[in-house]
Design a protein around this motif. Structure first.
Motif, PDB file in Angstrom:
ATOM      1  N   TRP A  53       0.674  -1.204   0.021  1.00  0.00           N
ATOM      2  CA  TRP A  53      -0.014   0.262  -0.100  1.00  0.00           C
ATOM      3  C   TRP A  53       0.854   1.594   0.149  1.00  0.00           C
ATOM      4  O   TRP A  53       0.640   2.151  -0.739  1.00  0.00           O
ATOM      5  CB  TRP A  53      -0.980  -0.078   1.245  1.00  0.00           C
ATOM      6  N   ALA A  54       1.902   1.143   0.879  1.00  0.00           N
ATOM      7  CA  ALA A  54       2.831   2.540   0.840  1.00  0.00           C
ATOM      8  C   ALA A  54       3.483   2.530  -0.517  1.00  0.00           C
ATOM      9  O   ALA A  54       3.503   3.785  -1.062  1.00  0.00           O
ATOM     10  CB  ALA A  54       3.917   2.246   1.900  1.00  0.00           C
ATOM     11  N   PHE A  55       3.818   1.518  -1.173  1.00  0.00           N
ATOM     12  CA  PHE A  55       4.515   1.548  -2.389  1.00  0.00           C
ATOM     13  C   PHE A  55       3.532   2.041  -3.556  1.00  0.00           C
ATOM     14  O   PHE A  55       4.003   3.013  -4.281  1.00  0.00           O
ATOM     15  CB  PHE A  55       4.986   0.320  -2.860  1.00  0.00           C
ATOM     16  N   PHE A  56       2.239   1.523  -3.349  1.00  0.00           N
ATOM     17  CA  PHE A  56       1.433   2.012  -4.431  1.00  0.00           C
ATOM     18  C   PHE A  56       0.956   3.679  -4.238  1.00  0.00           C
ATOM     19  O   PHE A  56       1.023   4.202  -5.232  1.00  0.00           O
ATOM     20  CB  PHE A  56       0.121   1.211  -4.433  1.00  0.00           C
ATOM     21  N   ARG A  57       0.742   3.866  -3.139  1.00  0.00           N
ATOM     22  CA  ARG A  57       0.697   5.191  -2.887  1.00  0.00           C
ATOM     23  C   ARG A  57       1.793   6.315  -3.253  1.00  0.00           C
ATOM     24  O   ARG A  57       1.409   7.309  -3.881  1.00  0.00           O
ATOM     25  CB  ARG A  57       0.079   5.533  -1.309  1.00  0.00           C
ATOM     26  N   ASP A  58       2.954   5.752  -3.000  1.00  0.00           N
ATOM     27  CA  ASP A  58       4.099   6.833  -3.359  1.00  0.00           C
ATOM     28  C   ASP A  58       4.102   6.656  -4.803  1.00  0.00           C
ATOM     29  O   ASP A  58       4.265   7.777  -5.462  1.00  0.00           O
ATOM     30  CB  ASP A  58       5.242   6.290  -2.631  1.00  0.00           C
ATOM     31  N   GLY A  59       3.999   5.601  -5.352  1.00  0.00           N
ATOM     32  CA  GLY A  59       4.305   5.509  -6.808  1.00  0.00           C
ATOM     33  C   GLY A  59       3.082   6.163  -7.592  1.00  0.00           C
ATOM     34  O   GLY A  59       3.366   6.942  -8.592  1.00  0.00           O
ATOM     35  N   LEU A  60       1.890   5.957  -7.293  1.00  0.00           N
ATOM     36  CA  LEU A  60       0.695   7.002  -7.778  1.00  0.00           C
ATOM     37  C   LEU A  60       0.906   8.433  -7.778  1.00  0.00           C
ATOM     38  O   LEU A  60       0.686   9.145  -8.483  1.00  0.00           O
ATOM     39  CB  LEU A  60      -0.644   6.520  -7.039  1.00  0.00           C
ATOM     40  N   ALA A  61       1.252   8.777  -6.717  1.00  0.00           N
ATOM     41  CA  ALA A  61       1.550  10.423  -6.423  1.00  0.00           C
ATOM     42  C   ALA A  61       2.718  10.579  -7.508  1.00  0.00           C
ATOM     43  O   ALA A  61       2.546  11.907  -7.910  1.00  0.00           O
ATOM     44  CB  ALA A  61       2.209  10.440  -5.001  1.00  0.00           C
ATOM     45  N   ALA A  62       3.954   9.819  -7.716  1.00  0.00           N
ATOM     46  CA  ALA A  62       4.910  10.330  -8.497  1.00  0.00           C
ATOM     47  C   ALA A  62       4.421  10.326  -9.911  1.00  0.00           C
ATOM     48  O   ALA A  62       4.742  10.971 -10.704  1.00  0.00           O
ATOM     49  CB  ALA A  62       5.895   9.302  -8.225  1.00  0.00           C
ATOM     50  N   PHE A  63       3.538   9.234 -10.131  1.00  0.00           N
ATOM     51  CA  PHE A  63       2.921   9.293 -11.852  1.00  0.00           C
ATOM     52  C   PHE A  63       2.011  10.458 -11.827  1.00  0.00           C
ATOM     53  O   PHE A  63       2.376  11.049 -13.057  1.00  0.00           O
ATOM     54  CB  PHE A  63       2.261   8.067 -11.776  1.00  0.00           C
ATOM     55  N   HIS A  64       1.484  10.864 -10.786  1.00  0.00           N
ATOM     56  CA  HIS A  64       0.599  11.904 -11.103  1.00  0.00           C
ATOM     57  C   HIS A  64       1.386  13.324 -11.254  1.00  0.00           C
ATOM     58  O   HIS A  64       0.900  14.256 -12.047  1.00  0.00           O
ATOM     59  CB  HIS A  64      -0.478  12.367 -10.124  1.00  0.00           C
ATOM     60  N   ARG A  65       2.436  13.475 -10.456  1.00  0.00           N
ATOM     61  CA  ARG A  65       3.137  14.442 -10.305  1.00  0.00           C
ATOM     62  C   ARG A  65       3.727  14.642 -11.884  1.00  0.00           C
ATOM     63  O   ARG A  65       4.092  15.722 -12.451  1.00  0.00           O
ATOM     64  CB  ARG A  65       4.161  14.503  -9.310  1.00  0.00           C
ATOM     65  N   ASP A  66       4.519  13.556 -12.201  1.00  0.00           N
ATOM     66  CA  ASP A  66       5.290  13.611 -13.445  1.00  0.00           C
ATOM     67  C   ASP A  66       4.582  13.551 -14.758  1.00  0.00           C
ATOM     68  O   ASP A  66       4.869  14.044 -15.765  1.00  0.00           O
ATOM     69  CB  ASP A  66       6.360  12.418 -13.360  1.00  0.00           C
ATOM     70  N   HIS A  67       3.189  12.908 -14.882  1.00  0.00           N
ATOM     71  CA  HIS A  67       2.606  12.550 -15.860  1.00  0.00           C
ATOM     72  C   HIS A  67       0.978  12.898 -16.150  1.00  0.00           C
ATOM     73  O   HIS A  67       0.465  13.331 -17.103  1.00  0.00           O
ATOM     74  CB  HIS A  67       2.788  11.221 -16.386  1.00  0.00           C
ATOM     75  N   GLY A  68       0.758  12.878 -14.870  1.00  0.00           N
ATOM     76  CA  GLY A  68      -0.827  13.146 -14.772  1.00  0.00           C
ATOM     77  C   GLY A  68      -1.464  11.637 -14.897  1.00  0.00           C
ATOM     78  O   GLY A  68      -1.204  10.855 -15.842  1.00  0.00           O
ATOM     79  N   ILE A  69      -2.461  11.360 -13.817  1.00  0.00           N
ATOM     80  CA  ILE A  69      -3.256  10.273 -13.623  1.00  0.00           C
ATOM     81  C   ILE A  69      -4.662  10.468 -14.131  1.00  0.00           C
ATOM     82  O   ILE A  69      -5.406  11.481 -13.441  1.00  0.00           O
ATOM     83  CB  ILE A  69      -3.251   9.529 -12.486  1.00  0.00           C
ATOM     84  N   ASP A  70      -5.535  10.139 -15.156  1.00  0.00           N
ATOM     85  CA  ASP A  70      -7.058  10.217 -15.305  1.00  0.00           C
ATOM     86  C   ASP A  70      -7.744   8.879 -14.666  1.00  0.00           C
ATOM     87  O   ASP A  70      -8.893   9.403 -14.613  1.00  0.00           O
ATOM     88  CB  ASP A  70      -7.177  10.277 -16.758  1.00  0.00           C
ATOM     89  N   ALA A  71      -7.330   7.746 -14.291  1.00  0.00           N
ATOM     90  CA  ALA A  71      -8.040   6.801 -13.964  1.00  0.00           C
ATOM     91  C   ALA A  71      -7.146   5.930 -13.328  1.00  0.00           C
ATOM     92  O   ALA A  71      -5.684   5.688 -13.705  1.00  0.00           O
ATOM     93  CB  ALA A  71      -8.865   6.196 -14.868  1.00  0.00           C
ATOM     94  N   ILE A  72      -7.648   4.719 -12.328  1.00  0.00           N
ATOM     95  CA  ILE A  72      -6.776   3.862 -11.780  1.00  0.00           C
ATOM     96  C   ILE A  72      -7.733   2.339 -12.152  1.00  0.00           C
ATOM     97  O   ILE A  72      -8.965   2.410 -11.684  1.00  0.00           O
ATOM     98  CB  ILE A  72      -6.487   4.035 -10.320  1.00  0.00           C
ATOM     99  N   SER A  73      -6.835   1.424 -12.227  1.00  0.00           N
ATOM    100  CA  SER A  73      -7.225   0.161 -12.694  1.00  0.00           C
ATOM    101  C   SER A  73      -6.452  -0.837 -11.578  1.00  0.00           C
ATOM    102  O   SER A  73      -5.467  -0.622 -11.369  1.00  0.00           O
ATOM    103  CB  SER A  73      -7.239  -0.357 -14.222  1.00  0.00           C
ATOM    104  N   VAL A  74      -7.047  -2.157 -11.518  1.00  0.00           N
ATOM    105  CA  VAL A  74      -6.308  -2.899 -10.676  1.00  0.00           C
ATOM    106  C   VAL A  74      -6.344  -4.373 -11.203  1.00  0.00           C
ATOM    107  O   VAL A  74      -7.363  -4.816 -12.012  1.00  0.00           O
ATOM    108  CB  VAL A  74      -6.896  -3.037  -9.107  1.00  0.00           C
ATOM    109  N   THR A  75      -5.322  -5.268 -11.173  1.00  0.00           N
ATOM    110  CA  THR A  75      -5.408  -6.462 -11.853  1.00  0.00           C
ATOM    111  C   THR A  75      -4.336  -7.418 -10.744  1.00  0.00           C
ATOM    112  O   THR A  75      -3.478  -6.815 -10.309  1.00  0.00           O
ATOM    113  CB  THR A  75      -4.792  -6.815 -13.196  1.00  0.00           C
TER     114      THR A  75
END
Length: 434
Positions: A53-75
């Motif tokens: 969970w800590a890894f995903f939160r940090d990674g999602l925040a970095a992705f949004h900062r660097d590229h922008g996130i419009d949606a999230i999916s899970v597998t």
């Protein structure tokens, strides 16, 4: 709203991955991973959910900062669920499905294959067996208020909305009737009616990322079982009979519009459920794990000379522990291993009545010896010409694409020699089983 970048939480048995997928090109533009290490216990082998969970939160925040996130999916991998208490904390650690469960009388409880399309599997590969074993502890049973299948656990942590999904429920859990599209009789027998979260389609949007996570307020898909994520791009875009071979820790063959065959649950054959809610005859073996055991850290590269020597000498791998003769070199060992994995894959395809082209996804799509043997014995084999796999399939839960991924056929120059080699393998296997 036009979706440009879809972040995908992708948890395999070996690694946890976070990928950012371009919705237009379906290319991964950023990827980070961490090992999916099993903690030995107590109380039993389990996964590091908080570390992920800590890894995903940090990674999602970095992705949004660097590229922008419009949606999230899970597998995620199958055979997995998370138990929560009334306060929505863990009721018990998430059990590793490879843990060998002691006999708990489960066989007398589980529904027949005719109801669930689910064979009896070892360890905790039947999710129902895991739940039965965990809930025999009266304290765990008393604490458990909610049960979520694994992709939906992460979706819940993002949105606060609880669900299960049809692909995860249809993955040899014993909990789902794939022909009628509803929970099986086992759910009530386990006392989980009202506790097992409602079943949703994988593409359903559960909600928006909740406040307080430091993440963008974007929609989150319900989520999908990883083998079905590999299947989804082809289900959306192809017509006619075909099969998809998803390779990783498990090699999973899935037949769409295949021939009618009697499915044998004693041969690790089962009925999966695709993202559209439809039954998909499937068969599998732990090919990626066997590959790593036999490779044993050695060089995976092979040459044409290695292949010629293996075919000339009749070096056949019958199982990771049994060979007709020991290979003289690492290269020859890897050629014979590729042949073995292809012949096991063909066995799986035959068991489920696969017709038409077999589309290979994942690491084995880069294994020349595997592809050559599979093409020689199956006929039509294709591999993608662009990025495919679990993360791309999960992104397609949002990206409404109906064109199948571009593929190219696998060409094989020495098909007669490979088929002779395959016949030698079958003769030795048949003799060993006699």
């Amino acid at each position: 709203m036009t979706l440009r970048h879809i972040a995908v939480i992708d948890v395999g048995k070996t690694n946890a991955k976070l990928a950012l997928v371009n919705a237009g090109t379906l290319n991964e533009i950023a990827v980070v991973t961490r090992p999916n290490t099993v903690r030995p216990g107590p109380p039993y082998p389990h996964f590091d959910l908080e570390g992920h969970w800590a890894f995903f939160r940090d990674g999602l925040a970095a992705f949004h900062r660097d590229h922008g996130i419009d949606a999230i999916s899970v597998t995620t991998h199958g055979a997995a669920a998370v138990l929560l208490d009334a306060g929505r904390n863990l009721a018990a650690p998430m059990l590793d499905y490879e843990h060998e469960l002691p006999d708990s009388g489960y066989d007398a409880l589980r529904p027949p294959f005719a109801e669930t399309g689910s064979p009896r599997l070892p360890c905790g590969l039947n999710l129902g067996a895991q739940l039965h074993w965990l809930l025999r502890d009266p304290e765990v049973a008393a604490r458990t208020a909610h049960v979520l299948t694994y992709p939906q656990y992460w979706a819940w942590r993002l949105t606060g909305v609880m669900a299960t999904d049809v692909t995860s429920l249809g993955c040899h859990t014993d909990l789902w009737n794939p022909w009628e599209g509803r929970f099986s009789s086992l759910v009530d027998r386990l006392g989980l009616t009202g506790k097992l979260a409602p079943a949703r389609r994988s593409s359903d949007t559960l909600g928006l990322v909740r406040d307080g996570l430091g993440l963008p307020c974007v929609p989150v898909a319900c989520g999908i079982h990883d083998s079905n994520a590999s299947l989804l791009p082809h289900v959306l875009g192809r017509t006619g009979a075909f099969s998809v071979v998803s390779t990783g820790t498990w090699v999973v063959a899935m037949a769409v519009d295949g021939a009618k065959v009697d499915l044998d649950p004693t041969q690790d054959v089962l009925v999966n459920v695709n993202a559209l809610g439809r039954p998909v005859p499937s068969a599998r073996f732990m090919g990626g794990r066997e590959y790593e055991v036999v490779r044993n850290g050695g060089d995976p590269a092979t040459t044409s000379a290695d292949s010629a020597t293996v075919l000339r000498d009749g070096t056949v791998m019958l199982s990771p522990q049994e060979w007709t003769r020991q290979p003289a070199t690492q290269g020859q060992r890897m050629v014979a291993l590729g042949h073995y994995l292809a012949l096991m894959t063909k066995t799986c395809l035959d068991r489920i009545g696969a017709r038409g082209p077999a589309i290979v996804e994942g690491p084995f799509a880069r294994n020349r010896d595997y592809l050559s043997m599979l093409a020689a014995v199956h006929g039509e084999v294709e591999i993608a010409t662009s990025a495919t796999g679990t993360s791309i399939g999960a992104a397609l839960l949002f990206a409404d694409r109906t064109t199948p991924p571009a593929t190219r056929p696998v060409a094989v120059d020495n098909a007669p020699a490979l088929r002779d080699h395959a016949a030698r393998w079958h003769r030795r296997k048949d003799t060993a089983c006699a």
